[in-house]
Design an enzyme around this catalytic site. Structure first.
Site, short mmCIF file in Angstrom:
data_model
loop_
_atom_site.label_atom_id
_atom_site.label_comp_id
_atom_site.label_asym_id
_atom_site.label_seq_id
_atom_site.Cartn_x
_atom_site.Cartn_y
_atom_site.Cartn_z
N SER A 1 -21.05 -6.05 -2.01
CA SER A 1 -19.77 -7.29 -2.41
C SER A 1 -20.20 -8.64 -1.66
O SER A 1 -19.46 -9.64 -1.86
CB SER A 1 -18.39 -6.89 -1.59
N PRO B 1 -15.86 -1.97 3.36
CA PRO B 1 -16.75 -1.83 4.42
C PRO B 1 -17.07 -2.89 5.28
O PRO B 1 -17.69 -3.04 6.43
CB PRO B 1 -18.01 -0.90 4.11
N GLY B 2 -16.99 -4.30 4.66
CA GLY B 2 -17.24 -5.59 5.44
C GLY B 2 -18.18 -6.48 4.88
O GLY B 2 -18.61 -7.61 5.57
N ASP C 1 -7.65 -3.40 6.74
CA ASP C 1 -8.29 -2.35 5.75
C ASP C 1 -7.79 -0.88 6.34
O ASP C 1 -8.26 -0.77 7.55
CB ASP C 1 -9.56 -2.41 5.29
N ASP D 1 -1.57 -2.43 6.11
CA ASP D 1 -1.38 -2.67 4.62
C ASP D 1 -1.61 -4.08 4.52
O ASP D 1 -1.00 -5.00 5.14
CB ASP D 1 -0.10 -2.22 4.25
N LYS E 1 -8.81 -9.08 -9.92
CA LYS E 1 -9.44 -7.96 -10.81
C LYS E 1 -8.89 -8.04 -12.57
O LYS E 1 -7.46 -7.93 -12.32
CB LYS E 1 -9.17 -6.67 -10.10
C1 LIG Z 1 -13.63 -3.93 -3.06
S1 LIG Z 1 -13.20 -3.25 -1.60
C2 LIG Z 1 -13.54 -4.52 -0.41
C3 LIG Z 1 -14.85 -4.79 -0.23
C4 LIG Z 1 -15.08 -5.64 0.71
N1 LIG Z 1 -14.96 -7.38 0.30
C5 LIG Z 1 -16.70 -5.88 1.28
O1 LIG Z 1 -17.30 -6.85 0.91
O2 LIG Z 1 -17.13 -4.95 1.91
C6 LIG Z 1 -11.39 -3.14 -1.67
C7 LIG Z 1 -10.80 -2.71 -0.37
O3 LIG Z 1 -9.29 -3.04 -0.34
C8 LIG Z 1 -8.87 -2.20 0.40
N2 LIG Z 1 -7.45 -2.19 0.03
C9 LIG Z 1 -6.71 -1.83 -1.04
N3 LIG Z 1 -5.40 -1.90 -1.18
C10 LIG Z 1 -5.18 -2.28 0.13
C11 LIG Z 1 -4.39 -2.73 1.03
N4 LIG Z 1 -2.89 -2.62 0.51
N5 LIG Z 1 -4.39 -2.93 2.12
C12 LIG Z 1 -5.36 -3.24 2.84
N6 LIG Z 1 -6.69 -2.82 2.32
C13 LIG Z 1 -6.41 -2.65 1.00
C14 LIG Z 1 -9.50 -0.86 -0.08
O4 LIG Z 1 -9.37 0.06 1.21
C15 LIG Z 1 -11.03 -1.33 -0.02
O5 LIG Z 1 -11.78 -0.96 1.23
#
Ligand SMILES: C[S@@+](CC[C@H](N)C(=O)[O-])C[C@H]1O[C@@H](n2cnc3c(N)ncnc32)[C@H](O)[C@@H]1O
Length: 370
Positions: free
Chosen positions: A202, A236-237, A254, A274, A319
């Site tokens: 990502s 994951p970052g 997260d 959240d 999305k």
């Molecule tokens: C597509 S991944 C993000 C990847 C990240 N941008 C990266 O580059 O590694 C989406 C993330 O959103 C988190 N997520 C979804 N809903 C969330 C919420 N309400 N609060 C915090 N994190 C949330 C999920 O746990 C997941 O880790």
């Protein structure tokens, strides 16, 4: 399309998004003038490109979300002889007015398209040499250059690029692009190499967004060491990594774990909260958000952050798993515009389906001075 008064445009897009790409471009054209007596767009599902016909309307590349590239189409050759593709292409280019600044040979971004890349690599120097002899191609400019700012640019310097697009091995579409109204990368694809240290692929999305939405001076001005950011849905970052590598301090929100070097990074504070309820203690420079949620919910979150003055700039992902992608997108982006206008906030917003975006688009939003 050879001798009509209409203009034809060739647009590249992510395979599977042809309808969205054509629909959006036609809508942009109709906002200028009604489209009269024109054939339907030529759309082949999953081909990675569309051809649309217009009267005299023009298209603005920067305002198109799904188009990777915008090419004015001049000529099509349907039965290219396999043993001599050069002669008909040279004849077609010779008939075009003017000189070109660069020659880009392109193929669809599909598996079939990839099988043609070896041919285009071999063909490029041959065609280039002949076109230079003919005086149709002016120089050997680099194949990938940074986008130039559109506003206020001196429009005199750059010649149009010549594009020869091979939908398959026996046909060619010949067109040109205006360097000030198109993507500055072959096939409209701003490629990024995967940094070994980044914890997820990502990361490439944010890297590409920074390249596509900001010119060099803006990157230097807006992404500086010592700045602060919040990354919602950070694990994951990958996105956090892009920020910390520029010396930006990140609050990563997260419930999932931050991985690799980001698990314990001096510039990262990881909060298991959240993202929709999180509020920063003080205004941050950047909000980035990659949470998988409905576009309307993410849009509302972004509006709230800007309305509350919690951030100055944002890059976020919307999305689009639904069928009516353009409708969902209009509603989300329209909602943001309406709210920021009501709040009296001056801003600039750009959205693009980036090469590294799948069923999603990425948006850049920045406050501007009144
Ligand atoms: C597509 S991944 C993000 C990847 C990240 N941008 C990266 O580059 O590694 C989406 C993330 O959103 C988190 N997520 C979804 N809903 C969330 C919420 N309400 N609060 C915090 N994190 C949330 C999920 O746990 C997941 O880790």
């Amino acid at each position: 399309m050879n001798k009509t008064k209409n203009t034809h445009w060739l647009l590249y897009c992510r395979p599977g998004f042809e309808q969205d790409c054509a629909q959006e471009a036609l809508r942009q054209a109709k906002q200028q003038k009604p489209i009269i007596g024109i054939e339907q767009p030529a759309i082949v599902a999953d081909s990675g490109y569309v051809i649309i016909a217009l009267n005299e309307q023009s298209l603005c590349y920067r305002e198109l979300i799904f188009a990777r590239q915008l090419i004015r189409l001049h000529h099509s050759i349907e039965a290219l002889p396999e043993r001599d593709r050069l002669t008909p292409i040279l004849a077609a280019v010779a008939a075009l007015p003017g000189t070109f600044g660069a020659l880009w040979l392109e193929v669809p971004d599909t598996n079939d398209g990839k099988t043609l890349s070896a041919f285009t690599r071999r063909f490029q120097p041959l065609l280039e040499e002949k076109l230079q002899e003919q005086g149709k191609l002016q120089d050997n400019s680099p194949k990938t250059v940074r986008p130039e700012p559109v506003e206020g640019s001196a429009r005199t310097e750059k010649l149009p690029r010549l594009h020869i697009f091979f939908p398959d091995k026996s046909s060619a579409l010949i067109g040109s692009s205006d360097p000030y109204n198109s993507a500055a990368a072959i096939m409209g694809i701003v490629r990024q190499s995967m940094p070994a240290e980044a914890p997820s692929r990502s990361t490439l999305k944010l890297a590409e967004a920074i390249e596509v939405f900001m010119d060099r001076s803006e990157q230097t001005r807006l992404l500086r060491q010592g700045m602060t950011a919040v990354d919602l849905g950070a694990a994951p970052g990958g996105w956090t990594w892009q920020l910390v590598r520029r010396g930006i301090r990140v609050t990563a929100v997260d419930n999932g774990p931050m991985k690799g070097v980001l698990a314990k990074h001096p510039l990262v504070e990881h909060l298991k909260q959240d993202g929709f309820k999180f509020a920063p203690r003080k205004t941050v420079d950047w909000l980035v958000c990659d949470m998988v949620e409905k576009p309307s919910k993410v849009a509302k979150l972004i509006e709230d952050w800007f309305a509350a003055g919690w951030c100055r700039h944002a890059i976020f992902n919307l999305k689009l798993p639904m069928k009516q992608r353009l409708v969902a997108l209009d509603s989300a982006l329209g909602g943001i515009r309406k709210r920021l206008d009501e709040e009296g906030i001056n801003y600039r917003m750009m959205a693009k389906q980036l090469y590294h975006d799948r069923e999603e688009v990425t948006v850049f939003l920045t406050k501007t001075k009144g």
